[in-house]
Scaffold this motif. Sequence first.
Motif, PDB file in Angstrom:
ATOM      1  N   UNK A  33      42.227  32.434  42.875  1.00  0.00           N
ATOM      2  CA  UNK A  33      41.493  32.190  41.917  1.00  0.00           C
ATOM      3  C   UNK A  33      40.342  31.740  43.140  1.00  0.00           C
ATOM      4  N   UNK A  34      38.896  32.084  43.629  1.00  0.00           N
ATOM      5  CA  UNK A  34      37.992  32.147  44.292  1.00  0.00           C
ATOM      6  C   UNK A  34      36.875  31.401  43.658  1.00  0.00           C
ATOM      7  N   UNK A  35      36.712  29.933  44.195  1.00  0.00           N
ATOM      8  CA  UNK A  35      35.096  29.065  43.361  1.00  0.00           C
ATOM      9  C   UNK A  35      34.516  29.862  44.394  1.00  0.00           C
ATOM     10  N   UNK A  36      33.405  29.968  43.793  1.00  0.00           N
ATOM     11  CA  UNK A  36      32.321  30.541  44.608  1.00  0.00           C
ATOM     12  C   UNK A  36      30.634  29.481  43.727  1.00  0.00           C
ATOM     13  N   UNK A  37      30.327  28.883  44.278  1.00  0.00           N
ATOM     14  CA  UNK A  37      29.081  28.401  44.540  1.00  0.00           C
ATOM     15  C   UNK A  37      27.838  29.859  44.394  1.00  0.00           C
ATOM     16  N   UNK A  38      27.197  30.309  43.036  1.00  0.00           N
ATOM     17  CA  UNK A  38      26.894  31.039  42.514  1.00  0.00           C
ATOM     18  C   UNK A  38      25.524  31.556  44.155  1.00  0.00           C
ATOM     19  N   UNK A  39      24.601  32.078  44.797  1.00  0.00           N
ATOM     20  CA  UNK A  39      23.637  32.021  45.221  1.00  0.00           C
ATOM     21  C   UNK A  39      24.097  31.406  46.674  1.00  0.00           C
ATOM     22  N   UNK A  40      25.349  31.665  46.771  1.00  0.00           N
ATOM     23  CA  UNK A  40      25.898  31.411  47.720  1.00  0.00           C
ATOM     24  C   UNK A  40      26.682  31.636  49.366  1.00  0.00           C
ATOM     25  N   UNK A  41      26.336  33.048  49.709  1.00  0.00           N
ATOM     26  CA  UNK A  41      27.164  34.635  49.587  1.00  0.00           C
ATOM     27  C   UNK A  41      27.704  35.429  48.686  1.00  0.00           C
ATOM     28  N   UNK A  83      39.527  22.493  43.669  1.00  0.00           N
ATOM     29  CA  UNK A  83      40.428  22.468  44.792  1.00  0.00           C
ATOM     30  C   UNK A  83      41.575  21.828  45.290  1.00  0.00           C
ATOM     31  N   UNK A  84      40.822  20.413  44.926  1.00  0.00           N
ATOM     32  CA  UNK A  84      41.744  19.260  45.071  1.00  0.00           C
ATOM     33  C   UNK A  84      42.784  19.130  43.630  1.00  0.00           C
ATOM     34  N   UNK A  85      42.368  19.869  42.669  1.00  0.00           N
ATOM     35  CA  UNK A  85      43.444  19.613  41.307  1.00  0.00           C
ATOM     36  C   UNK A  85      43.656  20.973  41.562  1.00  0.00           C
ATOM     37  N   UNK A  86      44.068  21.782  42.216  1.00  0.00           N
ATOM     38  CA  UNK A  86      45.395  23.021  42.321  1.00  0.00           C
ATOM     39  C   UNK A  86      43.986  24.347  40.820  1.00  0.00           C
ATOM     40  N   UNK A  87      43.033  24.118  40.547  1.00  0.00           N
ATOM     41  CA  UNK A  87      42.826  24.999  40.074  1.00  0.00           C
ATOM     42  C   UNK A  87      42.136  26.087  40.169  1.00  0.00           C
ATOM     43  N   UNK A  88      41.274  26.028  41.490  1.00  0.00           N
ATOM     44  CA  UNK A  88      40.962  27.244  42.692  1.00  0.00           C
ATOM     45  C   UNK A  88      41.731  27.133  43.442  1.00  0.00           C
ATOM     46  N   UNK A  89      42.342  28.151  44.370  1.00  0.00           N
ATOM     47  CA  UNK A  89      42.859  28.763  45.485  1.00  0.00           C
ATOM     48  C   UNK A  89      41.462  28.662  46.943  1.00  0.00           C
TER      49      UNK A  89
END
Length: 98
Positions: A33-41, A83-89
């Motif tokens: 699971x990849x968390x991403x900030x839209x418009x940042x890459x 990320x801290x809670x393990x919801x994304x890797x």
Amino acid sequence: MNGKYRFTITMVIFLLILNTSFVLAASEKEKVRVGYWPSYGISITKDGQLYGYTYDYMNEIAKINNWKLEYIPCGWGQGLEMLKEGQIDIFGALQKDE
């Protein structure tokens, strides 16, 4: 049939079954699971498709590691908490600053 012939046929069948199981096991991809900030890459087209240099980079890494990526949009604070809670890797491509 003699015993040697039966043994050979049995071994061939066993090896074919064993080989098939290795191929099936190798084809299973690990979900990341990849968390991403839209418009940042990673940006989003009008029809909801992701693109950008971070998106391309992550997909190349996924190919090497046999990963299946799930992209999850989030903001800065939310992404760090997930990320801290393990919801994304992984949390996108971010830069370190003070």
